[in-house]
Design an enzyme around this catalytic site. Sequence first.
Site: not given
Ligand code: IMP
Ligand code: MG
Length: 191
Positions: A51, A110
């Site tokens: 990403g 996120d």
């Molecule tokens: P977290 O662990 O929920 O904070 O998510 C982090 C990872 O989820 C990011 O590095 C992204 O790869 C993926 N992610 C979270 N939200 C999105 C989005 O809206 N679009 C695409 N990938 C997302």
């Molecule tokens: Mg990611």
Amino acid sequence: MPSVKASSIHPDLESVLVTEAQIKRRIKSLGRELREVYGNEEFTVISIINGAILFTADLLREIENPVRLDCIRISSYRNETKSMGTPQLIHSLTLDVTKRDVLLIDDILDTGKTLAMVTDLMHKLKPASLRVCVLLDKKGRREVDFEADFVGFKIPDKFVVGYGLDFAERYRNLSCIGVLKPHLQNPPEWS
Ligand code: IMP
Ligand code: MG
């Protein structure tokens, strides 16, 4: 941005949240913010791939300090747009970060689970300092307590694609950040 414009940028987009020009401008100012914190000192950039690939590549070009670069890969714990459990490290560091100033870069903050897990791991390696830079912050979605030191844009709780961010591995190559048309957020044929 109105939907007509969005679909002229890419036919699958319903709207554009952050334009290519806004990304470019913000990355330049993030470069200045990093300069204020790190001065002329060397630091080690750790990019969470896939990403953060585009963001890291562009941000690196705004950094004049000596930098070392490494990448780590986290297993996807999501099913397309939904978080499914616990993230795991599947490709680890090759550089030694002990006593180094480390800047961890990710595309989006996120729920916070990924960066909470990765920063816990990094702290065990005893860096001199550890800071986190994310392009996007969906603050409203946080499930664990986590804040980044540098944030490109705060965005609302919408699933976004482009500029490194994917939906089922597609759309990483868009130069803006946008929201997919609703009927494309669940295509059964994609895996
Ligand atoms: P977290 O662990 O929920 O904070 O998510 C982090 C990872 O989820 C990011 O590095 C992204 O790869 C993926 N992610 C979270 N939200 C999105 C989005 O809206 N679009 C695409 N990938 C997302
Ligand atoms: Mg990611």
